[in-house]
Design an enzyme around this catalytic site. Structure first.
Site, PDB file in Angstrom:
ATOM      1  N   ASP A 265     -36.463  49.322 -19.999  1.00  0.00           N
ATOM      2  CA  ASP A 265     -35.446  49.673 -18.992  1.00  0.00           C
ATOM      3  C   ASP A 265     -36.095  49.817 -17.616  1.00  0.00           C
ATOM      4  OD1 ASP A 265     -33.286  50.195 -21.071  1.00  0.00           O
ATOM      5  OD2 ASP A 265     -34.875  51.533 -21.716  1.00  0.00           O
TER       6      ASP A 265
ATOM      7  N   HIS B  82     -32.395  55.345 -24.500  1.00  0.00           N
ATOM      8  CA  HIS B  82     -32.421  53.881 -24.307  1.00  0.00           C
ATOM      9  C   HIS B  82     -31.047  53.358 -24.731  1.00  0.00           C
ATOM     10  CE1 HIS B  82     -33.527  49.705 -24.419  1.00  0.00           C
ATOM     11  NE2 HIS B  82     -33.195  49.635 -25.703  1.00  0.00           N
TER      12      HIS B  82
HETATM   13  C1  LMR Z   1     -32.158  45.968 -25.368  1.00  0.00           C
HETATM   14  O1  LMR Z   1     -32.185  46.897 -24.557  1.00  0.00           O
HETATM   15  O2  LMR Z   1     -32.346  44.789 -25.063  1.00  0.00           O
HETATM   16  C2  LMR Z   1     -31.802  46.266 -26.803  1.00  0.00           C
HETATM   17  O3  LMR Z   1     -32.251  47.557 -27.113  1.00  0.00           O
HETATM   18  C3  LMR Z   1     -30.347  46.144 -26.970  1.00  0.00           C
HETATM   19  C4  LMR Z   1     -29.914  46.367 -28.382  1.00  0.00           C
HETATM   20  O4  LMR Z   1     -29.091  47.235 -28.603  1.00  0.00           O
HETATM   21  O5  LMR Z   1     -30.411  45.680 -29.278  1.00  0.00           O
END
Ligand code: LMR
Length: 426
Positions: free
Chosen positions: A132, A160
Site C-alpha cells: 500500500d 491492509h
Molecule cells: C492487494 O492489495 O492487491 C490484494 O491484497 C487484494 C486482495 O484482496 O487480494
C-alpha cells in the site's frame, strides 16, 4: 531479498494434489533460472516439514479474493489455514523466525498465526502494508512528476483493506512538506480511495489478485528488515502495544524504522490531527470486527507482552496550552530517542569497543534532559517539515553533549565510519 551476498534455501509449501503438481513446475523454473544465491529448494505439503528451522516465513498461501468478493468473505476460510500454520511454526521454526503474512485478510491472519504460536514473540509476526505504501508513493510520484525515491514518510495506518488510511500529513515530496504541495481536494476525494481500493481494481482488471507488485513489496519488506531501511519510514502491520491509542494486540500498520538487525522499531510521537484520528479509528474498528470474527481461533494471550501505553495524541485537539506544551516535549523525546538510537546503532555496529547497547544506553541517559532553544521549541510546534528540522537540530545538540562525556575510545568508535563516511564531527 536478504542482501547481495546472502544465499537462501527456499522450502516451499503447497496443498497436496494439483497444488504440488504446479509447485513442481515452479521448482523447475527456479532451477532453470540459475539464481546464484539460491542454495537449494525443497517442496512439501506438510507445514511441519516446510517450516523446519525457518529463519523467515512468507505466508502467501490463502484462498485468494475473486471479483466481487469482499475481504471479509475470506475471513473464516483463511483464518483456519493461519491457525494451522501458526501452530506449525511454533513447533518447528527457529524461535527467532520472522513471519510476514501476505495472504488476506493479512492483518487478522497475522493475529491468528501469532496467537497460535504461543512460544514465539508476537512482534516477529507482521502483516504486509508495504504494498500500500508503494502504491501511494507511486501515485504521488506520478502526479507530482518525481521519482518514488523523492517521497518519504508516506504512512499507511491500520488494515491492509479498503479502510486503511494513507496519510500524507508527515510526508515530503522532493524535500517539501507534502501538504504544501498536494491538492488536498484531490488527496481526499481521489488519492485516498484509490490507494484503499487498488487491490480490488487490480482484481477487476486481471481477474486475479495482484501478484508481481505484491511479490516486490514482500521482497522489499524483508530486505528492509534484514539489511535496514536507513532513515526511510516503512509501513508494517505489527502488533499494537497501545501506541497511538490503538487496541493492544491488534496487528495495525504503523510507520517503522529498520536498522538491519532483523527487527523494526515503531516511530513514536507522530502527531495525529483530528482528520487522521477519525480515519485511524475507522480502520481500527474494522480490525476489531475481524478479530471478533475469528475469536474462536485465538488461543494464546498477549497480555504478558502487550503493555497498555499512555498515549495522548488523539486528545491533542482538545488540549490546553500547558498540556500541549507537555505533549510537544514528550513527542520530541520519543523522536529523539528513536532517531538517536538508530543513528548510533548504525554507527557503532562495526567497531564498538563496548557492546553497542551499553553505549546507546549511556548516551540516552546523558541525553535525558532536552537542551531546548527557543528556535527548536517554536519549530516543534510547527508543521511536520518544521518538526523534522527541530528534531534534527535538537538531536545534534544532544548527541554533541552526550558524546563529549564518553571516553576517547568510545568517541572513536562512535566516529567509526559507515561505508567510508564520517558519522559525526565533534
Ligand atoms: C492487494 O492489495 O492487491 C490484494 O491484497 C487484494 C486482495 O484482496 O487480494
Amino acid at each position: 531479498m536478504l542482501g547481495k551476498d546472502q544465499p537462501v534455501i527456499l522450502q516451499m509449501l503447497e496443498v497436496p494434489g494439483e497444488g504440488m503438481k504446479k509447485l513442481q513446475g515452479v521448482k523447475m523454473e527456479l532451477d532453470d533460472s540459475a539464481f546464484p544465491l539460491l542454495a537449494g529448494t525443497t517442496m512439501s505439503s506438510d507445514p511441519h516439514e516446510a517450516f523446519g528451522d525457518a529463519d523467515y516465513a512468507l505466508l502467501v498461501g490463502a484462498r485468494p479474493r475473486g471479483p466481487g468478493m469482499e475481504r471479509k468473505d475470506l475471513l473464516t476460510a483463511n483464518a483456519k489455514i493461519f491457525q494451522l500454520q501458526g501452530s506449525a511454526l511454533n513447533e518447528v521454526a527457529r524461535r527467532s523466525c520472522k513471519t510476514l503474512v501476505v495472504g488476506n485478510p493479512a492483518n487478522t491472519n497475522a493475529l491468528v498465526a501469532a496467537h497460535n504460536a504461543p512460544d514465539m514473540n508476537p512482534e516477529n509476526f507482521m502483516a504486509m502494508t508495504k504494498l500500500d505504501q508503494s502504491r501511494a508513493e507511486g501515485m504521488l510520484a506520478e502526479k507530482y512528476g518525481c521519482s518514488v525515491d523523492e517521497i518519504d514518510r508516506m504512512i499507511i495506518w491500520g488494515n491492509h483493506s479498503s479502510t486503511q488510511y494513507p496519510d500524507i500529513s508527515h510526508a515530503s515530496i522532493k524535500g517539501k512538506w507534502a501538504k504544501s504541495v498536494v491538492d488536498m481536494k484531490w488527496y481526499e476525494s481521489e488519492f485516498v480511495p484509490k490507494v484503499q481500493k487498488r487491490g480490488a481494481e487490480i482484481i477487476d482488471a486481471r481477474g486475479a489478485s495482484s501478484a508481481a507488485s505484491a511479490a516486490a513489496a514482500a521482497v522489499d519488506h524483508l530486505n528492509c528488515l534484514h539489511v535496514g531501511s536507513g532513515d526511510k519510514w516503512q509501513s508494517m502491520g505489527v502488533v499494537s502495544h497501545g501506541e497511538y491509542g490503538i487496541t493492544p494486540g491488534l496487528y495495525y500498520s504503523v510507520p517503522t524504522l529498520c536498522t538491519g538487525d532483523r527487527t523494526y522499531r515503531k516511530i513514536m510521537g507522530v502527531p495525529i490531527d483530528p482528520y487522521s484520528a477519525k480515519k485511524m479509528n475507522t480502520t481500527e474498528k474494522e480490525l476489531l470486527e475481524e478479530r471478533d470474527g475469528v475469536k474462536s481461533l485465538l488461543g494464546g494471550s498477549f497480555e504478558k507482552i502487550v503493555k497498555p501505553y499512555n498515549v495522548r495524541e488523539k486528545l491533542r485537539a482538545s488540549m490546553s496550552e500547558d498540556e500541549l506544551k507537555t505533549l510537544v516535549e514528550t513527542e520530541a523525546k520519543f523522536t529523539f530517542d528513536e532517531t538517536l538510537r538508530v543513528r548510533i546503532l548504525e554507527n557503532v555496529k562495526s567497531a564498538a569497543p563496548k557492546p553497542e547497547l551499553t553505549i546507546v544506553n549511556e548516551v540516552l541517559k546523558e541525553g535525558g534532559q532536552p537542551p531546548y532553544t527557543k528556535e527548536i521549541f517554536d519549530l516543534m510546534k510547527g508543521n511536520p517539515m518544521q518538526r523534522k528540522k527541530a528534531t534534527e537540530m535538537y538531536t545534534e545538540v544532544k548527541i554533541k553533549t552526550a558524546v563529549s562525556k564518553l571516553s576517547d575510545e568510545e568517541k572513536l568508535a562512535l566516529r567509526g565510519s559507515v561505508k567510508g563516511k564520517k558519522a559525526f564531527e565533534f
